[in-house]
Design a protein around this motif. Structure first.
Motif, PDB file in Angstrom:
ATOM      1  N   VAL A 103      24.394-173.921  57.979  1.00  0.00           N
ATOM      2  CA  VAL A 103      24.948-172.983  56.988  1.00  0.00           C
ATOM      3  C   VAL A 103      24.749-173.554  55.579  1.00  0.00           C
ATOM      4  N   ALA A 104      25.048-174.859  55.415  1.00  0.00           N
ATOM      5  CA  ALA A 104      24.902-175.485  54.094  1.00  0.00           C
ATOM      6  C   ALA A 104      23.440-175.426  53.633  1.00  0.00           C
ATOM      7  N   ARG A 105      22.512-175.690  54.572  1.00  0.00           N
ATOM      8  CA  ARG A 105      21.080-175.652  54.226  1.00  0.00           C
ATOM      9  C   ARG A 105      20.671-174.224  53.837  1.00  0.00           C
ATOM     10  N   ALA A 106      21.190-173.254  54.555  1.00  0.00           N
ATOM     11  CA  ALA A 106      20.849-171.852  54.256  1.00  0.00           C
ATOM     12  C   ALA A 106      21.402-171.444  52.895  1.00  0.00           C
ATOM     13  N   GLU A 107      22.586-171.970  52.540  1.00  0.00           N
ATOM     14  CA  GLU A 107      23.145-171.626  51.223  1.00  0.00           C
ATOM     15  C   GLU A 107      22.318-172.246  50.098  1.00  0.00           C
ATOM     16  N   GLU A 108      21.819-173.455  50.362  1.00  0.00           N
ATOM     17  CA  GLU A 108      20.901-174.091  49.396  1.00  0.00           C
ATOM     18  C   GLU A 108      19.648-173.221  49.222  1.00  0.00           C
ATOM     19  N   ARG A 109      19.138-172.717  50.340  1.00  0.00           N
ATOM     20  CA  ARG A 109      17.938-171.876  50.280  1.00  0.00           C
ATOM     21  C   ARG A 109      18.225-170.555  49.541  1.00  0.00           C
ATOM     22  N   ALA A 110      19.462-170.070  49.639  1.00  0.00           N
ATOM     23  CA  ALA A 110      19.818-168.845  48.899  1.00  0.00           C
ATOM     24  C   ALA A 110      19.644-169.085  47.405  1.00  0.00           C
ATOM     25  N   ARG A 111      20.027-170.293  46.955  1.00  0.00           N
ATOM     26  CA  ARG A 111      19.833-170.612  45.534  1.00  0.00           C
ATOM     27  C   ARG A 111      18.336-170.704  45.225  1.00  0.00           C
ATOM     28  N   GLY A 112      17.559-171.263  46.173  1.00  0.00           N
ATOM     29  CA  GLY A 112      16.098-171.330  45.994  1.00  0.00           C
ATOM     30  C   GLY A 112      15.496-169.936  45.864  1.00  0.00           C
ATOM     31  N   ALA A 113      15.954-169.021  46.700  1.00  0.00           N
ATOM     32  CA  ALA A 113      15.424-167.651  46.657  1.00  0.00           C
ATOM     33  C   ALA A 113      15.773-166.985  45.331  1.00  0.00           C
ATOM     34  N   ASP A 114      16.993-167.256  44.806  1.00  0.00           N
ATOM     35  CA  ASP A 114      17.365-166.667  43.514  1.00  0.00           C
ATOM     36  C   ASP A 114      16.365-167.083  42.434  1.00  0.00           C
TER      37      ASP A 114
END
Ligand code: FAD
Length: 348
Positions: A103-114
């Motif tokens: 979950v933490a890694r996916a949230e980091e990736r959400a910032r990457g996608a932004d």
């Protein structure tokens, strides 16, 4: 046969995408394929047009993002020209998350996608909504992205073939190449390149896939699911493409076997709607994978006045619209915007 400006060898998604891009710019194009359109890897049934994870950005990911962002207009235009439905829809994707670290890694990736997706699509961590089309997720959370799209590979390839004919191009099983020749011959082309180079430039990776029809559930507008390496891709006609195995060693590239049975069994466990789904088609094909794993685009290293478009591997349909444009730029205008890592030399 009328004289033509250029010839494309291979009527798969890449050869036809190049042919259509050139025909749109006014060139008279001949496509030669002894087996006809959609006979190779492009005759498949899965059709996930999915992005790489939005992190560790590189030229391959940037190229793929550009291709995915142009896909909606591109396939709408192919549908309009051909009168046939490629099955494209940007319906998004769900991915289960195993634990708190995921979950933490996916949230980091959400910032990457932004940052990286230019506000054109989102990657979000959401609570699993429950219901028949929700994959089991141990963390109770899912990634939902809005960039992923689907198409029906076989229908899309046949729509490209029809669009080419509407644009004045010709598709033939035999004939003579004229003008510059673009080699888009999939795994056969990689074998040939290896023979010419005297070393392995690439290889085929077989994949088996199935088309399921859920009982009593219409998934046609549902997001696709990607879980534990398995794609479940709902198509417009209510079937769901399931893929795929990844086999380096095989005798018959077109045969299906117990490995597909195992894949179907896993797919039935993916979410309640698939539990009793009926198998309506079993299919296998061979993906063209270059030694570098990147696409192979550019002037042919061993032939005069010739070019190569190969190495779509697992994301050939995702890249096809941009591959067509980039090759048309090179062949017709002499404009080279091929990423360095995609040049044939990268695999030789
Ligand atoms: C099981 C499986 C699942 C896949 N899932 C996806 C997915 O979900 N999303 C995605 O984007 N991609 C997916 N792919 C990958 C995608 O299908 C390929 O990258 C793509 O189809 C490659 O297109 P191509 O035109 O290069 O090759 P092909 O479709 O293989 O076309 C090559 C053509 O060249 C012809 N040919 C061979 N030799 C000659 C010759 N000497 N002269 C003339 N013609 C010749 C062949 O007959 C063939 O029609 C999948 C592939 C497989 C096998």
């Amino acid at each position: 046969m009328a004289s033509v400006d250029l010839t494309v060898m291979g009527a798969g998604a890449w050869g036809l995408a190049v042919a259509v891009a050139c025909a749109r710019r006014g060139a008279h194009v001949r496509v030669i394929d002894p087996h006809g359109p959609a006979a190779g890897a492009s005759g498949g049934i899965v059709g996930a047009l999915a992005p790489h994870v939005p992190e560790q950005w590189n030229e391959k990911k940037a190229f793929q993002l550009e291709a995915l962002l142009m896909a909606e207009d591109y396939w709408a235009d192919i549908a309009r020209l051909s009168g046939a439905d490629p099955g494209y829809a940007r319906t998004g994707r769900l991915q289960p998350l195993a634990d708190a670290a995921a979950v933490a890694r996916a949230e980091e990736r959400a910032r990457g996608a932004d940052d990286l997706w230019q506000g054109r699509a989102e990657w979000r961590v959401i609570a699993a909504p429950g219901g028949d089309w929700t994959p089991a997720s141990p963390s109770g959370r899912l990634v939902h992205d809005t960039l992923t799209a689907r198409l029906h590979p076989r229908h899309a390839t046949l729509a490209l073939a029809r669009a080419l004919e509407v644009l004045g191009g010709e598709i033939t099983r035999e004939g003579l190449p004229e003008g510059p020749v673009i080699w888009a011959t999939g795994v056969a082309g990689l074998d040939e390149m290896s023979a010419l180079a005297g070393k392995a430039a690439g290889t085929g990776v077989k994949g088996q896939a199935a088309l399921l029809r859920p009982r009593g559930f219409d998934a046609s507008d549902a997001p696709q699911i990607f879980a534990d390496g398995l794609h479940a891709v709902p198509h417009a006609d209510g079937t769901v493409g399931i893929g795929s195995t990844s086999e380096r060693d095989y005798d018959d590239g077109a045969a299906t076997d117990a490995q597909l049975d195992a894949l179907v069994a896993r797919a039935r466990g993916l979410c309640p709607a698939l539990a009793e789904a009926e198998v309506v088609e079993r299919w296998a094909g061979v993906r063209p994978r270059t030694r570098s794993r990147a696409p192979m685009l550019g002037p042919h290293p061993f032939r005069e006045n010739a070019f190569i478009a190969n190495g779509g591997f697992k994301i050939g349909f995702g890249l096809a619209p941009l591959v067509g444009e980039v090759l048309a730029d090179l062949v017709l205008e002499g404009t080279d915007r091929i990423p360095e890592g995609f040049r044939p030399e990268a695999s030789l």
